[in-house]
Design an enzyme around this catalytic site. Structure first.
Site, PDB file in Angstrom:
ATOM      1  CG  ASN A  16      -1.836   1.125   1.337  1.00 42.99           C
ATOM      2  OD1 ASN A  16      -1.438   2.257   1.082  1.00 42.99           O
ATOM      3  ND2 ASN A  16      -3.069   0.877   1.712  1.00 42.99           N
ATOM      4  CG  ASP A  18      -3.149   4.621   0.712  1.00 42.49           C
ATOM      5  OD1 ASP A  18      -3.176   4.503  -0.520  1.00 42.49           O
ATOM      6  OD2 ASP A  18      -4.018   4.145   1.469  1.00 42.49           O
ATOM      7  CG  HIS A  19       0.632   6.163   4.855  1.00 41.63           C
ATOM      8  ND1 HIS A  19      -0.236   7.159   5.222  1.00 41.63           N
ATOM      9  CD2 HIS A  19       0.028   4.995   5.165  1.00 41.63           C
ATOM     10  CE1 HIS A  19      -1.327   6.613   5.750  1.00 41.63           C
ATOM     11  NE2 HIS A  19      -1.191   5.303   5.733  1.00 41.63           N
ATOM     12  NE  ARG A  27       7.823  21.222   3.509  1.00 35.95           N
ATOM     13  CZ  ARG A  27       9.149  21.384   3.578  1.00 35.95           C
ATOM     14  NH1 ARG A  27       9.866  21.426   2.484  1.00 35.95           N
ATOM     15  NH2 ARG A  27       9.727  21.487   4.734  1.00 35.95           N
ATOM     16  CG  HIS A  52      -8.250   4.164   0.960  1.00 40.12           C
ATOM     17  ND1 HIS A  52      -8.424   4.059   2.317  1.00 40.12           N
ATOM     18  CD2 HIS A  52      -9.461   4.531   0.462  1.00 40.12           C
ATOM     19  CE1 HIS A  52      -9.684   4.342   2.620  1.00 40.12           C
ATOM     20  NE2 HIS A  52     -10.325   4.641   1.517  1.00 40.12           N
ATOM     21  NE  ARG A  54      -9.349   8.333   4.271  1.00 44.34           N
ATOM     22  CZ  ARG A  54      -9.501   7.472   5.288  1.00 44.34           C
ATOM     23  NH1 ARG A  54      -8.617   6.521   5.468  1.00 44.34           N
ATOM     24  NH2 ARG A  54     -10.512   7.568   6.106  1.00 44.34           N
ATOM     25  NE  ARG A  58      -8.006  11.471   5.347  1.00 46.94           N
ATOM     26  CZ  ARG A  58      -8.703  10.894   6.309  1.00 46.94           C
ATOM     27  NH1 ARG A  58      -8.101  10.114   7.176  1.00 46.94           N
ATOM     28  NH2 ARG A  58      -9.991  11.092   6.447  1.00 46.94           N
ATOM     29  CG  HIS A  59      -3.683   8.911   1.649  1.00 49.88           C
ATOM     30  ND1 HIS A  59      -4.446   8.147   0.818  1.00 49.88           N
ATOM     31  CD2 HIS A  59      -4.010   8.543   2.920  1.00 49.88           C
ATOM     32  CE1 HIS A  59      -5.204   7.331   1.548  1.00 49.88           C
ATOM     33  NE2 HIS A  59      -4.980   7.555   2.829  1.00 49.88           N
ATOM     34  CD  GLU A  79      -7.149  -0.346   0.909  1.00 49.18           C
ATOM     35  OE1 GLU A  79      -7.151   0.750   1.501  1.00 49.18           O
ATOM     36  OE2 GLU A  79      -6.483  -1.301   1.270  1.00 49.18           O
ATOM     37  CB  THR A 109     -18.371  -3.939  12.695  1.00 52.72           C
ATOM     38  OG1 THR A 109     -17.000  -4.208  12.335  1.00 52.72           O
ATOM     39  CG2 THR A 109     -19.275  -4.406  11.569  1.00 52.72           C
ATOM     40  CB  THR A 110     -17.497  -2.632  17.749  1.00 52.53           C
ATOM     41  OG1 THR A 110     -17.889  -3.971  17.534  1.00 52.53           O
ATOM     42  CG2 THR A 110     -18.666  -1.822  18.263  1.00 52.53           C
ATOM     43  CD  GLU A 160      -7.220  -6.294   2.874  1.00 47.99           C
ATOM     44  OE1 GLU A 160      -7.338  -6.256   1.637  1.00 47.99           O
ATOM     45  OE2 GLU A 160      -6.435  -5.576   3.505  1.00 47.99           O
ATOM     46  CG  HIS A 203      -5.549  -1.594   9.426  1.00 48.72           C
ATOM     47  ND1 HIS A 203      -5.797  -0.528   8.592  1.00 48.72           N
ATOM     48  CD2 HIS A 203      -5.360  -1.066  10.655  1.00 48.72           C
ATOM     49  CE1 HIS A 203      -5.787   0.582   9.291  1.00 48.72           C
ATOM     50  NE2 HIS A 203      -5.518   0.296  10.552  1.00 48.72           N
ATOM     51  N   GLY A 204      -2.105  -2.583   9.703  1.00 51.04           N
ATOM     52  CA  GLY A 204      -1.234  -2.473  10.873  1.00 51.04           C
ATOM     53  C   GLY A 204      -0.152  -3.539  10.968  1.00 51.04           C
ATOM     54  N   GLY A 225       1.089  -1.451   4.299  1.00 59.12           N
ATOM     55  CA  GLY A 225       1.525  -0.145   3.834  1.00 59.12           C
ATOM     56  C   GLY A 225       2.317   0.649   4.848  1.00 59.12           C
ATOM     57  CG  HIS A 226       1.716   3.532   8.806  1.00 55.99           C
ATOM     58  ND1 HIS A 226       2.367   3.253   9.988  1.00 55.99           N
ATOM     59  CD2 HIS A 226       1.672   4.877   8.702  1.00 55.99           C
ATOM     60  CE1 HIS A 226       2.679   4.386  10.573  1.00 55.99           C
ATOM     61  NE2 HIS A 226       2.270   5.390   9.832  1.00 55.99           N
TER      62      HIS A 226
HETATM   63  N1  PXP Z   1      -5.942  -3.236   3.929  1.00 59.05           N
HETATM   64  C1  PXP Z   1      -6.925  -2.307   3.987  1.00 59.05           C
HETATM   65  C2  PXP Z   1      -8.288  -2.690   3.543  1.00 59.05           C
HETATM   66  C3  PXP Z   1      -6.642  -0.996   4.412  1.00 59.05           C
HETATM   67  O1  PXP Z   1      -7.624  -0.085   4.436  1.00 59.05           O
HETATM   68  C4  PXP Z   1      -5.319  -0.663   4.778  1.00 59.05           C
HETATM   69  C5  PXP Z   1      -5.008   0.716   5.225  1.00 59.05           C
HETATM   70  O2  PXP Z   1      -5.212   1.621   4.187  1.00 59.05           O
HETATM   71  C6  PXP Z   1      -4.335  -1.658   4.680  1.00 59.05           C
HETATM   72  C7  PXP Z   1      -4.680  -2.945   4.279  1.00 59.05           C
HETATM   73  C8  PXP Z   1      -2.908  -1.381   5.007  1.00 59.05           C
HETATM   74  O3  PXP Z   1      -2.784  -1.021   6.334  1.00 59.05           O
HETATM   75  P1  PXP Z   1      -1.402  -0.477   6.863  1.00 59.05           P
HETATM   76  O4  PXP Z   1      -1.103   0.767   6.104  1.00 59.05           O
HETATM   77  O5  PXP Z   1      -1.664  -0.230   8.309  1.00 59.05           O
HETATM   78  O6  PXP Z   1      -0.377  -1.544   6.627  1.00 59.05           O
END
Ligand code: PXP
Length: 253
Positions: A16, A18-19, A27, A52, A54, A58-59, A79, A109-110, A160, A203-204, A225-226
């Site tokens: 990913n 995005d970042h 900048r 993604h 959005r 934002r990115h 995404e 969801t929660t 996913e 994610h994460g 990604g991040h």
């Molecule tokens: N999968 C999905 C569906 C996401 O929304 C994200 C975050 O944009 C990721 C994976 C990647 O998450 P991360 O950037 O925390 O690795």
């Protein structure tokens, strides 16, 4: 945690980007270019690129999606929120995959996944034209049986699994929650697979927690990604991806 090595299904890595765009936008200029990062990631062994778009841009921006579609030689996983605007963009570009993600609090969801049950009728109609156009439709979802059943019913081809709660528990050293979240993902990946859904996760994820998720035999793609973009500050994007790949391969082969 030790996990048995599984060779039965190959495990893809989606990177990913995005970042990279987050840093560019800080900048307002053209650098760093997320498309360059995507091409580099593919060269370094990413099996796909995730971006993604959005609603507030934002990115990633519209022009990034256009450039990714033009230049990428690996599949793009697009995404997006399940809005009319995003559906039109997806239908214009027809990326390999579309992953529906929640953007607003009331859509999730929660546990953080898209609340499919709450909106199943609308989502069924939303997904149909995307599938007809040739996109593989995925839903970012909690490891919850009712949500997964609903995702299957409305025509998603892929789910996913949201790994966020598991990853947070690892960071906090909360082993009970970590083990619970992991067990839930293991069980729900098998359930989704039994329905014929393809199973992804993300994610994460970091080097420290990717192993047990990569070892879930029904999971065939991780989207990360991040952490990778952050790690590339210290060791470069190629080596950062290579290390993730090695950690995935250590349990999956
Ligand atoms: N999968 C999905 C569906 C996401 O929304 C994200 C975050 O944009 C990721 C994976 C990647 O998450 P991360 O950037 O925390 O690795």
């Amino acid at each position: 945690m030790t996990t048995p090595k599984d060779h039965s299904r190959p495990l893809r890595l989606g990177v990913n980007i995005d970042h990279v765009a987050t840093v560019r936008n800080a900048r307002g200029g053209p650098v760093p270019d997320p498309v360059r990062a995507a091409l580099m990631a593919a060269e370094a062994g990413a099996d796909g690129i995730t971006a993604h778009l959005r609603e507030d841009r934002r990115h990633i921006r519209d022009a990034d999606i256009e450039a990714l579609m033009e230049h990428l030689t690996v599949p793009l996983n697009f995404e997006m929120a399940a809005t009319d605007e995003m559906q039109q963009i997806a239908l214009r570009h027809v990326p390999h995959a579309v992953c529906l993600v929640p953007e607003k609090r009331e859509e999730r969801t929660t546990e953080g996944g898209l609340d499919v049950l709450r909106d199943d009728n609308r989502l069924a109609h939303y997904i149909a034209p995307l599938r007809e156009a040739g996109c593989r439709v995925s839903i970012f979802i909690a490891a919850d049986k009712d949500q997964i059943t609903a995702a299957h019913r409305i025509g998603a081809q892929v789910i996913e699994l949201h790994t966020g709660a598991y990853c947070e528990a690892v960071i906090e050293g909360d082993t009970a929650t970590r083990d619970h979240e992991l067990a839930q993902m293991v069980e729900m990946a098998a359930y989704a697979d039994s329905l014929g859904l393809e199973v992804h996760a993300g994610h994460g994820l970091t080097y420290d927690d990717v192993g047990p998720v990569a070892a879930i035999p029904q999971v065939v793609e991780l989207n990360i990604g991040h952490f990778l973009i952050g790690e590339s500050i210290f060791r470069g994007l190629g080596p950062a991806i290579a290390e993730m790949r090695a950690r995935m391969d250590a349990v999956r082969g």
